[in-house]
Enzyme design. Structure first.
Site, PDB file in Angstrom:
ATOM      1  N   CYS A  83       2.664  17.198  -1.880  1.00 32.99           N
ATOM      2  CA  CYS A  83       1.793  16.111  -1.249  1.00 32.99           C
ATOM      3  C   CYS A  83       2.157  16.110   0.170  1.00 32.99           C
ATOM      4  O   CYS A  83       3.174  16.065   0.503  1.00 32.99           O
ATOM      5  CB  CYS A  83       2.098  14.788  -1.954  1.00 32.99           C
ATOM      6  SG  CYS A  83       1.353  13.435  -0.936  1.00 32.99           S
ATOM      7  N   CYS A 197      -4.115  18.624   2.543  1.00 29.08           N
ATOM      8  CA  CYS A 197      -3.947  17.593   1.226  1.00 29.08           C
ATOM      9  C   CYS A 197      -4.117  18.478   0.089  1.00 29.08           C
ATOM     10  O   CYS A 197      -4.956  19.112   0.045  1.00 29.08           O
ATOM     11  CB  CYS A 197      -5.000  16.670   1.341  1.00 29.08           C
ATOM     12  SG  CYS A 197      -5.088  15.649   0.070  1.00 29.08           S
TER      13      CYS A 197
HETATM   14  N1  DGL Z   1      -2.509  14.714  -2.373  1.00 27.73           N
HETATM   15  C1  DGL Z   1      -1.856  14.159  -1.151  1.00 27.73           C
HETATM   16  C2  DGL Z   1      -1.725  14.920  -0.088  1.00 27.73           C
HETATM   17  O1  DGL Z   1      -1.376  16.149  -0.140  1.00 27.73           O
HETATM   18  C3  DGL Z   1      -2.567  12.860  -0.867  1.00 27.73           C
HETATM   19  C4  DGL Z   1      -3.452  12.260  -1.563  1.00 27.73           C
HETATM   20  C5  DGL Z   1      -3.470  10.762  -1.520  1.00 27.73           C
HETATM   21  O2  DGL Z   1      -4.294  10.177  -0.379  1.00 27.73           O
HETATM   22  O3  DGL Z   1      -2.874   9.992  -2.336  1.00 27.73           O
HETATM   23  O4  DGL Z   1      -1.547  14.339   0.983  1.00 27.73           O
END
Ligand code: DGL
Length: 269
Positions: A83, A197
């Site tokens: 993430c 993301c």
């Molecule tokens: N998958 C997460 C990232 O890589 C973020 C998604 C969210 O907003 O929770 O930033």
């Protein structure tokens, strides 16, 4: 937690993969391809989703708490923060608190600038990731020869969650989120978009279809998998194979289309 390279036992290394939701699957699929014998525990903090629209201080506290519980419960040999939002906010503090090795996911600005021909790139991430000092520092350090457009999307991670749960989202909604990435100025068009993301590579095919012109979409997952394989290189391949498991912090039972998708990734539910 011992250094994985110092362990002599032949048990499968335990790899904890962490995200706010299903975005980390885009990293998981590369890591499991690189280290198929590992025992995978995927923690999705869906009770805290979406991370990207929340204020940093509360979010850091939450990430540290959820990670602390997950590390205590699963004793991983290595943790992948799959993430960007969590990595850019909390990776440094996590490394201070725990001896287990962490592999983070941060915007791939350096390789994007290196490969761009027009020297105009966009970084498409959550609102939090694109506004954080961590990302601005990467731009200062690695993008001095490039124009960089930072695009914070409030909706795309949620759209990826809906799509994977079998709830299709209209093209127009996705096109509106990616449109600011495409800049044509001073005779130079954006030619590279960093997917900052982990949810976004779930939508790459839609992005390609809806893009006003072709660009390269940079997904950092293969580089993360290489880093994991390198950190665990001295752990011999285990022969006993345990199916990966997934934990949702909300405790929810995934709806049927999501359960089917997760089984496709190899999870036992
Ligand atoms: N998958 C997460 C990232 O890589 C973020 C998604 C969210 O907003 O929770 O930033």
């Amino acid at each position: 937690m011992p250094n994985p390279n110092e362990r002599s036992d032949s048990a499968a290394p335990a790899i904890l993969i962490f995200d706010s939701g299903v975005g980390g699957l885009t990293v998981f699929r590369e890591v499991i391809a690189a280290r198929a014998d590992a025992r995978f525990i995927y923690v999705a903090d869906d009770a805290g989703f979406p991370y990207g629209n929340q204020p940093p201080d509360a979010l850091i506290e939450r990430i540290l708490a959820v990670m602390g519980e997950a590390i205590d419960a699963h004793h991983p040999d290595l943790v992948v923060i799959a993430c960007n939002t969590a990595s850019t906010l909390a990776l440094a503090e996590l490394r201070k608190r725990y001896t287990v090795p962490f592999v983070g996911t941060v915007p791939a600005i350096k390789p994007a600038c290196a490969q761009s021909n027009t020297k105009r790139i966009a970084v498409l991430g959550t609102k939090a990731t694109v506004s954080l000092e961590y990302t601005r520092t990467l731009i200062r350090e690695f993008a001095s020869n490039c124009d960089v457009d930072l695009v914070g999307s409030p909706k795309l991670a949620g759209i990826a969650e809906l799509e994977l749960s079998g709830l299709p989202v209209a093209d127009a909604d996705i096109a509106a989120e990616i449109a600011p990435c495409f800049v044509d100025a001073d005779g130079r068009k954006t030619d590279t978009v960093v997917l900052a993301c982990t949810h976004y590579p779930l939508l790459t095919e839609r992005f390609r279809k809806l893009a006003p012109w072709p660009v390269d979409w940079i997904d950092p997952a293969p580089a993360i998998a290489r880093r994991v394989a390198d950190l665990l290189r001295e752990r011999p391949a285990a022969t006993d194979k345990t199916p990966p498991c997934i934990v949702f912090t909300s405790g929810r039972v995934p709806p049927a289309p999501l359960a089917k998708a997760l089984k496709g990734y190899g999870f036992s539910l």
